[in-house]
Design a protein around this motif. Structure first.
Motif, PDB file in Angstrom:
ATOM      1  N   LYS A 128      73.853  61.048  10.387  1.00 16.69           N
ATOM      2  CA  LYS A 128      73.974  62.354  11.048  1.00 16.69           C
ATOM      3  C   LYS A 128      74.519  63.306   9.983  1.00 16.69           C
ATOM      4  N   ILE A 129      73.739  64.310   9.665  1.00 15.22           N
ATOM      5  CA  ILE A 129      74.131  65.241   8.594  1.00 15.22           C
ATOM      6  C   ILE A 129      75.353  66.056   9.029  1.00 15.22           C
ATOM      7  N   VAL A 130      76.364  66.103   8.184  1.00 19.97           N
ATOM      8  CA  VAL A 130      77.491  67.020   8.383  1.00 19.97           C
ATOM      9  C   VAL A 130      76.950  68.417   8.073  1.00 19.97           C
ATOM     10  N   PRO A 131      77.049  69.364   9.011  1.00 13.48           N
ATOM     11  CA  PRO A 131      76.316  70.630   8.840  1.00 13.48           C
ATOM     12  C   PRO A 131      76.971  71.590   7.849  1.00 13.48           C
ATOM     13  N   LEU A 132      77.163  71.088   6.626  1.00  8.51           N
ATOM     14  CA  LEU A 132      77.788  71.874   5.564  1.00  8.51           C
ATOM     15  C   LEU A 132      76.947  71.796   4.304  1.00  8.51           C
ATOM     16  N   PHE A 181      75.525  73.187  -8.171  1.00  9.98           N
ATOM     17  CA  PHE A 181      74.597  72.442  -7.309  1.00  9.98           C
ATOM     18  C   PHE A 181      75.147  72.410  -5.888  1.00  9.98           C
ATOM     19  N   LYS A 182      74.246  72.037  -4.992  1.00 11.17           N
ATOM     20  CA  LYS A 182      74.578  71.895  -3.571  1.00 11.17           C
ATOM     21  C   LYS A 182      74.250  70.474  -3.136  1.00 11.17           C
ATOM     22  N   ILE A 183      75.159  69.853  -2.427  1.00  7.85           N
ATOM     23  CA  ILE A 183      74.838  68.564  -1.799  1.00  7.85           C
ATOM     24  C   ILE A 183      75.082  68.662  -0.296  1.00  7.85           C
ATOM     25  N   GLU A 184      74.549  67.670   0.399  1.00  2.00           N
ATOM     26  CA  GLU A 184      74.862  67.502   1.818  1.00  2.00           C
ATOM     27  C   GLU A 184      75.286  66.058   2.020  1.00  2.00           C
ATOM     28  N   CYS A 185      76.213  65.857   2.928  1.00  2.50           N
ATOM     29  CA  CYS A 185      76.677  64.509   3.228  1.00  2.50           C
ATOM     30  C   CYS A 185      76.314  64.151   4.663  1.00  2.50           C
ATOM     31  N   GLY A 186      76.276  62.834   4.934  1.00  3.43           N
ATOM     32  CA  GLY A 186      75.964  62.375   6.278  1.00  3.43           C
ATOM     33  C   GLY A 186      76.943  61.302   6.703  1.00  3.43           C
ATOM     34  N   ARG A 187      76.972  61.066   8.021  1.00  7.16           N
ATOM     35  CA  ARG A 187      77.808  60.012   8.595  1.00  7.16           C
ATOM     36  C   ARG A 187      76.940  58.833   9.002  1.00  7.16           C
ATOM     37  N   LEU A 188      77.323  57.642   8.560  1.00 10.33           N
ATOM     38  CA  LEU A 188      76.716  56.420   9.085  1.00 10.33           C
ATOM     39  C   LEU A 188      77.331  56.129  10.452  1.00 10.33           C
ATOM     40  N   ASP A 189      76.754  55.156  11.158  1.00  6.11           N
ATOM     41  CA  ASP A 189      77.272  54.811  12.496  1.00  6.11           C
ATOM     42  C   ASP A 189      78.736  54.382  12.454  1.00  6.11           C
ATOM     43  N   ASP A 190      79.148  53.759  11.338  1.00  5.23           N
ATOM     44  CA  ASP A 190      80.543  53.293  11.245  1.00  5.23           C
ATOM     45  C   ASP A 190      81.500  54.424  10.891  1.00  5.23           C
ATOM     46  N   LEU A 229      76.454  60.365   0.516  1.00  2.00           N
ATOM     47  CA  LEU A 229      75.636  61.450  -0.020  1.00  2.00           C
ATOM     48  C   LEU A 229      74.236  61.351   0.584  1.00  2.00           C
ATOM     49  N   ALA A 230      73.698  62.482   1.084  1.00  2.36           N
ATOM     50  CA  ALA A 230      72.366  62.474   1.702  1.00  2.36           C
ATOM     51  C   ALA A 230      71.524  63.606   1.107  1.00  2.36           C
TER      52      ALA A 230
END
Ligand code: UDP
Length: 235
Positions: A85-89, A176-185, A190-191
């Motif tokens: 689930k992408i962290v919306p940042l 640069f720009k990155i986006e991070c995500g949450r795994l189920d746990d 990094l995504a």
């Protein structure tokens, strides 16, 4: 492994479900947009360069101990990634003043920064991705304090590794720009992608721009610039 229905189409990629509930497939397009979609075009074979480059860099980052969503490249344009689930940042790291930072703070583009900066934008096209600070992020429950600490750690670690990788091919990593995500746990990884769409990359000798600013600013030569980065990285 079967590729199932398309879940989402973004500006530069499409995302598909797969028969494995923990994996998605992304397909990179040649479509280019800037200024929140106000400027549209295509950059021939951009999708191939971005797919291969992002995958290579994420593998190198993983070797350096940074958790990423990369699983396996399937083809020139297609890659299996972990479902998050992408962290919306939009998480932006800068080493040299450029773009909105140069404008906002009245610093000449190209001015080296005393230390890397970190800033966040709220990913929300309707609002034009406004800048947001960590208190606002926590108040709006976009991420917790612990998650922000982890995201900052990932962002600066990515910066350190990418600077080395690009310096080795005579490229300066401006920002640069990155986006991070949450795994189920609940863990943060990094995504999204790391490519000339999401990094400012300048030739270290000439300061020629080898990134999407060629498209944003109508400089021309964007196809050649992406190919040049691919050539230097031996993708
Ligand atoms: N960036 C991005 N997506 C965005 C906004 C910025 O990938 O929606 C990247 C951009 O390519 C640059 C860095 O983030 O490498 C910093 O961009 P800046 O804030 O200067 O914004 P811009 O000048 O691109 O509007």
């Amino acid at each position: 492994m079967e590729i199932l229905e398309q879940l989402y189409e973004g500006k530069a990629k499409k995302v598909f479900k797969t028969s494995d509930p923990d994996l998605y497939m992304v397909r990179y397009k040649d479509d280019a947009t800037a200024f929140n979609g106000a400027k549209k075009g295509t950059i021939s074979e951009k999708g191939i360069v971005n797919n291969k480059m992002s995958n290579r860099l994420m593998q190198q980052l993983a070797e350096a101990g940074i958790p990423t969503h990369f699983v396996e490249q399937l083809s020139d344009r297609e890659t299996l990634v972990k479902r998050v689930k992408i962290v919306p940042l939009e998480v932006i790291v800068r080493n040299v003043a450029a773009g909105s930072f140069a404008q906002r703070f009245g610093v000449a583009e190209g001015t080296p920064l005393k230390q890397p900066t970190l800033e966040f934008c709220y990913k929300n096209d309707a609002l034009n991705d406004p800048m947001i600070n960590s208190y606002q992020i926590m108040a709006l429950e976009l991420a917790t304090e612990q998650e922000l600490t982890e995201i900052a750690k990932i962002a600066f670690a990515v910066n350190a590794e990418l600077q080395k990788i690009f310096a080795a091919v005579n490229i300066r990593l401006i920002d640069f720009k990155i986006e991070c995500g949450r795994l189920d746990d609940g863990s943060i990884i990094l995504a999204d992608e790391i490519s000339p769409d999401t990094c400012r990359l300048w030739d270290a000798t000439t300061n020629d721009k080898l990134d999407k600013d060629r498209f944003r600013r109508d400089l021309g030569g964007e196809v050649e610039a992406y190919q040049e980065v691919a050539r230097r990285l031996k993708l």
